[in-house]
Enzyme design. Structure first.
Site, PDB file in Angstrom:
ATOM      1  CG  HIS A  28      42.188  41.020  47.865  1.00 41.02           C
ATOM      2  ND1 HIS A  28      41.459  41.834  48.826  1.00 41.02           N
ATOM      3  CD2 HIS A  28      41.396  40.454  47.155  1.00 41.02           C
ATOM      4  CE1 HIS A  28      40.256  41.397  48.593  1.00 41.02           C
ATOM      5  NE2 HIS A  28      40.086  40.609  47.649  1.00 41.02           N
TER       6      HIS A  28
ATOM      7  CG  HIS B  82      37.959  42.560  43.690  1.00 33.66           C
ATOM      8  ND1 HIS B  82      38.911  43.224  44.366  1.00 33.66           N
ATOM      9  CD2 HIS B  82      37.314  41.863  44.359  1.00 33.66           C
ATOM     10  CE1 HIS B  82      39.144  42.639  45.419  1.00 33.66           C
ATOM     11  NE2 HIS B  82      38.152  41.701  45.488  1.00 33.66           N
TER      12      HIS B  82
ATOM     13  CG  ASP C 187      38.280  38.074  44.718  1.00 39.25           C
ATOM     14  OD1 ASP C 187      39.220  38.763  45.340  1.00 39.25           O
ATOM     15  OD2 ASP C 187      37.170  38.443  44.827  1.00 39.25           O
TER      16      ASP C 187
ATOM     17  CG  HIS D 278      36.572  33.760  47.430  1.00 39.43           C
ATOM     18  ND1 HIS D 278      37.763  34.019  46.732  1.00 39.43           N
ATOM     19  CD2 HIS D 278      36.071  34.714  48.062  1.00 39.43           C
ATOM     20  CE1 HIS D 278      37.833  35.271  47.068  1.00 39.43           C
ATOM     21  NE2 HIS D 278      36.951  35.769  47.578  1.00 39.43           N
TER      22      HIS D 278
HETATM   23 ZN    ZN Z   1      38.365  40.029  46.542  1.00 36.26          ZN
END
Ligand code: ZN
Length: 266
Positions: free
Chosen positions: A73, A226, A230, A253
């Protein structure tokens, strides 16, 4: 476009989302053109994909026993503000503080501290299409005349194939908080994760899009925003701004990291 750092030292502190420990980081101005670097116990850990040690539920960097968790973040905010050079000293704990689960506090405090430097920014230009995929997700990187990032995602019971886009408006992403589902909480805790997670720093969904947080969502597509935050944070582990269009379909991720490695090989 010139590189930038910050004008003065600034601290961020609070609970780490996964470690549950009190964490404190101090951001120092840096004009040595060595990029973004974490300073942990007297040694530098560059904010670079080569130092990624985990991508499960957060992106963590490390070198030996020097580890810093959940950098994404803060990294997203640094990308969006165009901050290229910083030393981030880790003073307490081993995670970037969760703050309210979004990038908002980093953005609000760093925006007014930007200091331009004399050297041109390094840009990674995507000249031909690249894609990475796993069983459920894929990310495409395409040539484009500027940086454009998109995320397409769904939240069970709430959103289906919702698309959000970043074309330079950081305000459209920085408010979006991290999230999880009520049925995941126990498994996360058993895995030693989300120890600092609470309704203060995460959105928790129940069945049929139910939101446990008082006040509900900050926007209907907050979780998708969000995920885009990321993605941008993970992309910045290239250490460069990107000229190109990145579109993630349900990525997380680990796939972001795969893309970064492919882009780094260009
Ligand atoms: Zn996040």
């Amino acid at each position: 476009m010139y590189q930038a750092t910050i004008k003065e030292v600034i601290d961020f502190e609070g609970i780490g989302l996964h470690t549950g420990e009190y964490c404190k980081i101090r951001l120092h101005p840096d004009d040595s053109y060595k990029g973004i670097r974490f300073l942990i116990k007297g040694d530098y850990v560059p904010a670079n994909y080569r130092y990624v040690v985990n991508t499960k539920y957060s992106t963590d960097l490390g070198k030996g026993d020097r580890v810093i968790k959940t950098v994404e973040h803060l990294m997203a905010v640094l990308y969006m503000l165009g901050i290229d050079n910083l030393v981030i000293e880790v003073l307490k704990g081993w995670e970037v503080p969760a703050m309210d689960g979004s990038g908002y506090f980093f953005y609000k405090n760093l925006k007014k501290l930007i200091q331009k430097l004399d050297r041109e920014k390094e840009i990674l230009e995507i000249k031909s299409p690249i894609s990475v995929k796993n069983c459920t997700a894929r990310i495409e990187a395409l040539p484009f005349d500027q940086f454009l990032a998109e995320y397409v995602g769904s939240v069970e019971g709430l959103l289906k194939d919702c698309r959000v886009r970043f074309k330079g408006n950081a305000k459209g992403l920085v408010f979006a908080r991290t999230f999880c589902f009520d049925h995941q909480v126990e498994a996360l805790r058993k895995a030693g994760l989300a120890k600092g997670g609470s309704l203060e720093n995460a959105v928790v969904f129940g069945k049929d899009g139910k939101v446990y947080n008082f006040g509900g969502l900050r926007s209907k597509d907050e979780p998708i925003r969000h995920k885009l935050l990321d993605l941008i944070g993970d992309l910045y582990l290239l250490g460069k701004q990107i000229k190109g269009r990145i579109i993630s379909y349900y990525g997380g991720h680990s796939l972001n990291y795969d893309l970064v490695k492919s882009l780094a090989d260009l």
